[in-house]
Design an enzyme around this catalytic site. Structure first.
Site, mmCIF file in Angstrom:
data_model
loop_
_atom_site.group_PDB
_atom_site.id
_atom_site.type_symbol
_atom_site.label_atom_id
_atom_site.label_comp_id
_atom_site.label_asym_id
_atom_site.label_seq_id
_atom_site.Cartn_x
_atom_site.Cartn_y
_atom_site.Cartn_z
ATOM 1 C CD GLU A 78 -3.042 -1.203 0.255
ATOM 2 O OE1 GLU A 78 -3.116 0.291 -0.573
ATOM 3 O OE2 GLU A 78 -3.556 -2.292 -0.205
ATOM 4 N NE ARG A 88 -16.847 -4.887 1.741
ATOM 5 C CZ ARG A 88 -16.820 -6.466 2.194
ATOM 6 N NH1 ARG A 88 -18.200 -6.947 1.847
ATOM 7 N NH2 ARG A 88 -15.750 -6.708 2.562
ATOM 8 C CB CYS A 141 -6.555 -2.772 5.973
ATOM 9 S SG CYS A 141 -6.665 -4.720 6.284
ATOM 10 C CG HIS A 165 -4.484 -5.391 1.711
ATOM 11 N ND1 HIS A 165 -4.406 -3.981 1.580
ATOM 12 C CD2 HIS A 165 -5.213 -5.755 2.526
ATOM 13 C CE1 HIS A 165 -5.644 -3.712 2.615
ATOM 14 N NE2 HIS A 165 -5.934 -4.685 3.048
#
Ligand code: PCA
Length: 204
Positions: A78, A88, A141, A165
């Site tokens: 990232e 979500r 995350c 990730h």
């Protein structure tokens, strides 16, 4: 040199999380650096609370966090974390922040302070697919990545940090047709390679 490496517990209906499966199998010492492994809950507030407590106790030079990105094909390093929580699904403590700033007084975003491109190149050189990701999402995350960078920035600490990730493990996709996955050994090699890059850039 001390490197704190964190991995999440399972979430979203999965019975394992490749993140901690990889973290717990990392070597205890890589190129002379002490590797300190920490499992953290997939929970917005609790995860960062535990990391900050460990940073204060251990005083690491680096914090590298690992999370599962189910559905992604490769190892993704990232580049940036943004100041927003927008969940979500509820986290493991049933919290579901929507459009909420992580820190009302924090910067909008922070770039990872680990060498993302060198890490990607080095993992690729071992024939393991990896690439840079320009979004860590808006779930736990990203929250962890942002919170650690923000903590180091605000407290003027000489701690570099970043987030990687990793895809599902094969055993997680047995009933998810056409979903990418990777084997555990490749993921362990990828993360140990990332740690080597971090150590060698520091020594250089
Ligand atoms: N992945 C989630 C949170 C925990 C994990 O392993 C994410 O990408 O936000």
């Amino acid at each position: 040199m001390k490197i704190l490496v964190t991995g999440f517990d399972p979430f979203g209906g999965e019975s394992i999380n490749p993140a901690y499966e990889v973290v717990k199998r990392l070597k205890d010492n890589i190129a002379g650096a002490e590797i300190i492994k920490l499992q953290i809950p997939t929970a917005f507030n609790k995860s960062t609370e535990i990391i900050v407590k460990n940073i204060e106790e251990i005083n690491p030079d680096y914090v590298l966090s690992i999370g599962q990105a189910g559905g992604r094909f490769d190892i993704t390093v990232e580049r940036i974390a943004i100041n927003i929580d927008d969940a979500r699904i509820p986290d493991n403590l049933n919290q579901q922040p929507i459009d909420k700033k992580i820190d009302e007084n924090g910067e909008s975003a922070y770039f990872a302070t680990i060498p993302v491109k060198e890490i990607v190149n080095s993992i690729n050189s071992k024939n393991i697919p990896a690439s840079i990701s320009n979004s860590a999402g808006t779930y736990v995350c990203n929250h962890v990545m942002y919170s650690i960078l923000n903590y180091a920035h605000k407290n003027d600490l000489n701690i570099q940090s970043g987030f990687i990730h990793i895809p599902f493990l094969f055993e997680q996709v047995m009933n998810k047709k056409n979903t990418p996955a990777m084997d555990l050994d490749s993921m362990i090699t990828a993360i140990e390679t990332a740690i080597e890059v971090i150590i060698f850039q520091k020594k250089a």
